[in-house]
Design a protein around this motif. Structure first.
Motif, PDB file in Angstrom:
ATOM      1  N   ILE A  82       7.280  -2.568   0.318  1.00 21.68           N
ATOM      2  CA  ILE A  82       7.100  -2.961   2.059  1.00 21.68           C
ATOM      3  C   ILE A  82       8.224  -3.747   2.322  1.00 21.68           C
ATOM      4  O   ILE A  82       8.863  -3.595   3.589  1.00 21.68           O
ATOM      5  N   PHE A  86      10.777  -2.628   5.174  1.00 23.07           N
ATOM      6  CA  PHE A  86      10.914  -3.306   6.255  1.00 23.07           C
ATOM      7  C   PHE A  86      12.388  -3.600   6.655  1.00 23.07           C
ATOM      8  O   PHE A  86      12.976  -3.337   7.983  1.00 23.07           O
ATOM      9  N   THR A  89      14.095  -0.386   7.807  1.00 24.98           N
ATOM     10  CA  THR A  89      13.804  -0.183   9.336  1.00 24.98           C
ATOM     11  C   THR A  89      14.760  -0.969  10.232  1.00 24.98           C
ATOM     12  O   THR A  89      15.223  -0.425  10.877  1.00 24.98           O
ATOM     13  N   ASN A 236       9.193   5.389   9.162  1.00 21.06           N
ATOM     14  CA  ASN A 236       8.870   4.086   8.365  1.00 21.06           C
ATOM     15  C   ASN A 236       7.736   3.216   8.866  1.00 21.06           C
ATOM     16  O   ASN A 236       7.242   2.597   8.244  1.00 21.06           O
ATOM     17  N   ILE A 237       8.051   3.087  10.155  1.00 22.47           N
ATOM     18  CA  ILE A 237       6.922   2.023  10.805  1.00 22.47           C
ATOM     19  C   ILE A 237       5.581   2.431  10.656  1.00 22.47           C
ATOM     20  O   ILE A 237       4.740   1.562  10.124  1.00 22.47           O
ATOM     21  N   VAL A 238       5.378   3.869  10.833  1.00 23.37           N
ATOM     22  CA  VAL A 238       4.015   4.482  10.525  1.00 23.37           C
ATOM     23  C   VAL A 238       3.689   4.201   9.160  1.00 23.37           C
ATOM     24  O   VAL A 238       2.544   3.677   8.665  1.00 23.37           O
ATOM     25  N   LEU A 240       4.796   2.017   7.064  1.00 18.02           N
ATOM     26  CA  LEU A 240       4.887   0.632   6.812  1.00 18.02           C
ATOM     27  C   LEU A 240       3.486   0.011   7.049  1.00 18.02           C
ATOM     28  O   LEU A 240       2.742  -0.644   6.340  1.00 18.02           O
ATOM     29  N   VAL A 241       2.709   0.259   8.274  1.00 21.10           N
ATOM     30  CA  VAL A 241       1.336   0.182   8.547  1.00 21.10           C
ATOM     31  C   VAL A 241       0.508   0.836   7.478  1.00 21.10           C
ATOM     32  O   VAL A 241      -0.518  -0.065   7.022  1.00 21.10           O
ATOM     33  N   PHE A 242       0.616   1.873   7.082  1.00 21.64           N
ATOM     34  CA  PHE A 242      -0.034   2.596   5.995  1.00 21.64           C
ATOM     35  C   PHE A 242      -0.093   1.682   4.510  1.00 21.64           C
ATOM     36  O   PHE A 242      -1.220   1.298   4.102  1.00 21.64           O
ATOM     37  N   ILE A 244       0.595  -1.377   4.251  1.00 24.17           N
ATOM     38  CA  ILE A 244       0.146  -2.638   4.335  1.00 24.17           C
ATOM     39  C   ILE A 244      -1.398  -2.522   4.305  1.00 24.17           C
ATOM     40  O   ILE A 244      -2.149  -3.434   3.446  1.00 24.17           O
ATOM     41  N   ILE A 245      -1.987  -1.534   4.785  1.00 29.94           N
ATOM     42  CA  ILE A 245      -3.457  -1.399   4.834  1.00 29.94           C
ATOM     43  C   ILE A 245      -3.755  -1.186   3.184  1.00 29.94           C
ATOM     44  O   ILE A 245      -4.748  -1.694   2.650  1.00 29.94           O
ATOM     45  N   SER A 248      -3.511  -4.491   1.044  1.00 33.69           N
ATOM     46  CA  SER A 248      -4.637  -5.077   1.664  1.00 33.69           C
ATOM     47  C   SER A 248      -5.989  -4.796   0.860  1.00 33.69           C
ATOM     48  O   SER A 248      -6.647  -5.695   0.167  1.00 33.69           O
TER      49      SER A 248
END
Length: 269
Positions: A82, A86, A89, A236-238, A240-242, A244-245, A248
């Motif tokens: 991650i 980040f 990007t 990459n932004i999309v 990254l969100v995936f 991070i989920i 978690s």
């Protein structure tokens, strides 16, 4: 089995399945690659396949078999991934914020100058080692072949064409060389070689030479790279969100494992 553990197990099983064709593709390239460009790709593809294979197995076994240390390793690797994505990007947006084509009067295409791009990108393509590899890929990819086949195209039709940055920079001489058009990749110099623009001296009608050694070709390549990097940065932004989920959910699974270890885990019925 708790929901978070199941989700991590399913996601990593899917990743494991995806890693197999990627690894197979890298092995195929290692044995079947014929061009320098293909050979250059084999090691990164194999490394990516092995990485996904190992990480997905660690996540799957750690979540489904309650192996705490494997799940901990998986989470550490995910956290590092991650951070890397980040940083890349942000870096991609910074180094691609300069450079654009210049419109040419009465021409459908633009021309590109190497000095308009970021210093970091300029240094990468100015390196002889790097450019020789890129040049080999451009020649092997036959980026100018389509233009060279248009032997019956008259000058006015060619000048009105919307050329890609690489076609504009590598397949024809710069406008200020004032060469006479014969065909898209064949130009008469008329003795107009000039020292003010080194690209004019670098131009050659030979199919494997053309303007591949010109700074305009390097600039055209960077314009393509800039466009591709911006697309990758958005993806990459999309991603990254995936990630991070997933990270978690993995943390929840790790917490479940620790709770079960402390309280004595028993299979659910």
């Amino acid at each position: 089995m708790k929901c978070s553990n199941s989700l991590v197990g399913i996601l990593n099983f899917v990743t494991f399945l995806l890693s197999i064709p990627i690894l197979g593709g890298g092995i195929w390239l290692a044995h079947k690659a014929t061009t320098d460009c293909e050979k250059y790709l084999e090691k990164p593809v194999i490394a990516l396949g092995v990485f996904l294979l190992v990480v997905s197995l660690a996540g799957f076994i750690g979540a489904c078999c309650r192996v705490n240390w494997l799940l901990w390793v998986y989470l550490v690797v995910m956290f590092i991934l991650i951070l890397i994505l980040f940083c890349f990007t942000i870096f991609a947006f910074v180094v691609t914020n300069k450079g654009a084509g210049e419109a040419v009067s009465q021409r459908g295409y633009k021309e590109y100058k190497l000095g308009d791009y970021s210093n970091w990108l300029q240094k990468r393509v100015d390196s002889s080692k790097n450019w020789n590899r890129i040049r080999s890929c451009l020649v092997d990819g036959k980026v100018c072949q389509k233009l060279s086949q248009e032997t019956n195209t008259v000058a006015n039709d060619f000048f009105a064409k919307h050329l890609s940055p690489i076609e504009s920079g590598c397949c024809k001489p710069p406008e200020n060389c004032q060469f006479t058009y014969v065909s898209p990749t064949n130009w008469n110099t008329n003795g107009n070689r000039t020292t003010t623009n080194p690209d004019c001296n670098a131009w050659n009608n030979a199919p494997n030479t053309l303007c591949y050694d010109c700074t305009s070709c390097k600039a055209g390549f960077l314009q393509n790279l800039k466009r591709d990097w911006k697309r990758v940065a958005v993806i990459n932004i999309v991603f990254l969100v995936f990630l991070i989920i997933v990270y978690s959910i993995g943390c929840c699974a790790f917490r479940n494992n620790r709770w079960d270890s402390n309280n004595g885990w028993k299979p659910y019925r």
